[in-house]
Structure formats: C-alpha cells, structure tokens
Design a protein around this motif. Structure first.
Motif, short mmCIF file in Angstrom:
data_model
loop_
_atom_site.label_atom_id
_atom_site.label_comp_id
_atom_site.label_asym_id
_atom_site.label_seq_id
_atom_site.Cartn_x
_atom_site.Cartn_y
_atom_site.Cartn_z
N LEU A 79 0.84 -1.20 0.00
CA LEU A 79 0.00 0.00 0.00
C LEU A 79 0.88 1.25 0.00
CD1 LEU A 79 -2.77 1.37 0.16
CD2 LEU A 79 -2.66 1.09 2.65
N PHE A 80 1.89 1.27 0.87
CA PHE A 80 2.81 2.40 0.97
C PHE A 80 3.43 2.71 -0.38
CE2 PHE A 80 7.18 3.94 1.52
CZ PHE A 80 6.97 5.08 2.28
N TRP A 81 4.07 1.70 -1.00
CA TRP A 81 4.76 1.93 -2.26
C TRP A 81 3.80 2.24 -3.40
CZ3 TRP A 81 9.28 3.72 -2.09
CH2 TRP A 81 10.12 3.37 -1.05
N GLY A 82 2.61 1.66 -3.36
CA GLY A 82 1.60 2.00 -4.35
C GLY A 82 1.20 3.46 -4.27
N LEU A 83 1.03 3.96 -3.05
CA LEU A 83 0.70 5.37 -2.86
C LEU A 83 1.85 6.27 -3.30
CD1 LEU A 83 -1.15 5.14 0.57
CD2 LEU A 83 -2.16 5.84 -1.62
N VAL A 84 3.07 5.89 -2.93
CA VAL A 84 4.24 6.67 -3.37
C VAL A 84 4.24 6.80 -4.88
CG1 VAL A 84 6.77 6.65 -3.55
CG2 VAL A 84 5.68 6.15 -1.35
N GLU A 85 4.04 5.69 -5.57
CA GLU A 85 4.04 5.71 -7.04
C GLU A 85 2.90 6.58 -7.59
OE1 GLU A 85 6.36 4.57 -9.11
OE2 GLU A 85 7.51 3.96 -7.36
N LYS A 86 1.72 6.52 -6.98
CA LYS A 86 0.60 7.35 -7.43
C LYS A 86 0.91 8.83 -7.26
CE LYS A 86 -3.24 4.20 -6.64
NZ LYS A 86 -4.47 3.95 -5.85
N PHE A 87 1.49 9.20 -6.11
CA PHE A 87 1.82 10.61 -5.87
C PHE A 87 2.88 11.09 -6.85
CE2 PHE A 87 0.55 9.73 -1.24
CZ PHE A 87 -0.76 10.11 -1.47
N ILE A 88 3.88 10.26 -7.11
CA ILE A 88 4.94 10.63 -8.06
C ILE A 88 4.35 10.77 -9.47
CG2 ILE A 88 7.04 9.83 -9.22
CD1 ILE A 88 7.89 8.65 -6.49
N GLU A 89 3.48 9.84 -9.84
CA GLU A 89 2.85 9.91 -11.16
C GLU A 89 2.04 11.21 -11.30
OE1 GLU A 89 -0.35 7.48 -13.94
OE2 GLU A 89 0.48 6.49 -12.17
N GLN A 90 1.30 11.55 -10.25
CA GLN A 90 0.51 12.78 -10.30
C GLN A 90 1.42 14.01 -10.39
OE1 GLN A 90 -2.28 13.17 -7.05
NE2 GLN A 90 -3.55 14.57 -8.24
N ALA A 91 2.52 13.99 -9.65
CA ALA A 91 3.47 15.11 -9.71
C ALA A 91 4.10 15.19 -11.10
CB ALA A 91 4.55 14.95 -8.64
N ASN A 92 4.48 14.05 -11.67
CA ASN A 92 5.05 14.05 -13.02
C ASN A 92 4.05 14.60 -14.03
OD1 ASN A 92 7.56 13.01 -12.29
ND2 ASN A 92 6.92 10.89 -12.60
N ASP A 93 2.78 14.21 -13.90
CA ASP A 93 1.75 14.72 -14.80
C ASP A 93 1.60 16.23 -14.65
OD1 ASP A 93 1.30 12.16 -15.75
OD2 ASP A 93 -0.55 11.85 -14.59
N ALA A 94 1.69 16.73 -13.43
CA ALA A 94 1.55 18.17 -13.18
C ALA A 94 2.68 18.94 -13.84
CB ALA A 94 1.52 18.45 -11.68
N CYS A 95 3.84 18.30 -14.02
CA CYS A 95 4.98 18.96 -14.66
C CYS A 95 4.73 19.25 -16.13
CB CYS A 95 6.25 18.13 -14.48
SG CYS A 95 6.87 18.12 -12.79
N ASP A 96 3.68 18.65 -16.71
CA ASP A 96 3.32 18.97 -18.09
C ASP A 96 2.84 20.41 -18.21
OD1 ASP A 96 3.93 16.37 -18.83
OD2 ASP A 96 1.84 15.69 -18.82
N ASP A 97 2.27 20.94 -17.12
CA ASP A 97 1.69 22.28 -17.14
C ASP A 97 2.37 23.28 -16.22
OD1 ASP A 97 -0.36 21.46 -18.95
OD2 ASP A 97 -1.43 20.55 -17.26
N ALA A 98 3.31 22.80 -15.40
CA ALA A 98 3.94 23.68 -14.42
C ALA A 98 5.42 23.35 -14.29
CB ALA A 98 3.26 23.55 -13.06
N ASP A 99 6.19 24.33 -13.89
CA ASP A 99 7.62 24.13 -13.64
C ASP A 99 7.79 23.08 -12.54
OD1 ASP A 99 10.05 25.00 -11.77
OD2 ASP A 99 10.47 25.63 -13.84
N PRO A 100 8.72 22.13 -12.71
CA PRO A 100 8.93 21.10 -11.69
C PRO A 100 9.23 21.66 -10.30
CG PRO A 100 10.07 20.49 -13.70
CD PRO A 100 9.55 21.89 -13.90
N GLY A 101 9.87 22.84 -10.23
CA GLY A 101 10.14 23.46 -8.93
C GLY A 101 8.86 23.85 -8.22
N ILE A 102 7.88 24.35 -8.98
CA ILE A 102 6.58 24.70 -8.40
C ILE A 102 5.84 23.44 -7.97
CG2 ILE A 102 4.30 25.69 -8.92
CD1 ILE A 102 5.78 27.72 -10.71
N VAL A 103 5.90 22.40 -8.78
CA VAL A 103 5.26 21.13 -8.43
C VAL A 103 5.88 20.58 -7.15
CG1 VAL A 103 4.81 18.76 -9.17
CG2 VAL A 103 4.63 20.64 -10.82
N SER A 104 7.19 20.62 -7.06
CA SER A 104 7.88 20.13 -5.86
C SER A 104 7.47 20.91 -4.62
CB SER A 104 9.40 20.25 -6.07
OG SER A 104 10.09 19.87 -4.90
N ALA A 105 7.43 22.23 -4.73
CA ALA A 105 7.04 23.06 -3.59
C ALA A 105 5.59 22.79 -3.19
CB ALA A 105 7.22 24.54 -3.93
#
Length: 101
Positions: A9-35
């Motif tokens: 469950l832990f690693w599945g959630l980690v992967e989902k959050f990373i995937e969502q952050a990676n998708d957000a980088c399509d529209d936003a600077d990775p630094g903003i996504v990270s913050a």
C-alpha cells in the motif's frame, strides 16, 4: 493488515503521488510542483497529528516533537533518494551533453 500489505500500500501510494506530480509537470515548472507537493505533505501531516490528538492541549504539546520527528524522516527519505540518484544518475536521468560554446 499485514506488514506486506502495508508495504505494498505504501509503495503504491508513493508511485501514485509521483505519477501525479510528473503529470503536473506537463503544465507547471517542476520546482513549483515540488514546492506544492511539500506544502501538501506538510498540511496533511499537520492534519493527521491534530486529528489523532485527544484535544487541542495534547496537540499543542506534541507540535515540537512531531515537527522534529517528521522533519527527520523527510531528511532520511531525501538523503536516501539523493544517494540513489547519485549512484544511478545515468540510468535515471540519462547522459546529458553540455552545450557547445
């Protein structure tokens, strides 16, 4: 739940959050996504601690200790992942050529 299920469950959630952050980088600077991700994690952690406290006084008494604990865990995770990227940079990022001058 078993420890194995918790790990999955832990690693599945980690992967989902990373995937969502990676998708957000399509529209936003990775630094903003990270913050934004760090801010969301901090806000959610504050909620979890407050929600699990018996009352406001118990929450107030736990603030410093919990902040130190969570900051330390973040530091441990970050150091672990930075080391992974240092050791596996070419595999994870690729080989980058410097621009010619």
């Amino acid at each position: 739940m078993s420890e194995q299920n918790d790990d999955e469950l832990f690693w599945g959630l980690v992967e989902k959050f990373i995937e969502q952050a990676n998708d957000a980088c399509d529209d936003a600077d990775p630094g903003i996504v990270s913050a934004a991700l760090m801010n969301a994690a901090a806000r959610f952690n504050a909620f979890v601690v407050a929600q699990s406290s018996l009352d406001k006084n118990e929450f107030a008494e736990d603030v410093d200790g919990t902040t130190n604990y969570l900051s330390g865990r973040y530091r441990d995770f970050l150091k672990e992942h930075m080391e992974d990227y240092r050791e596996n940079y070419s595999t994870l990022i690729g080989v980058r050529e410097l621009p010619e001058e």
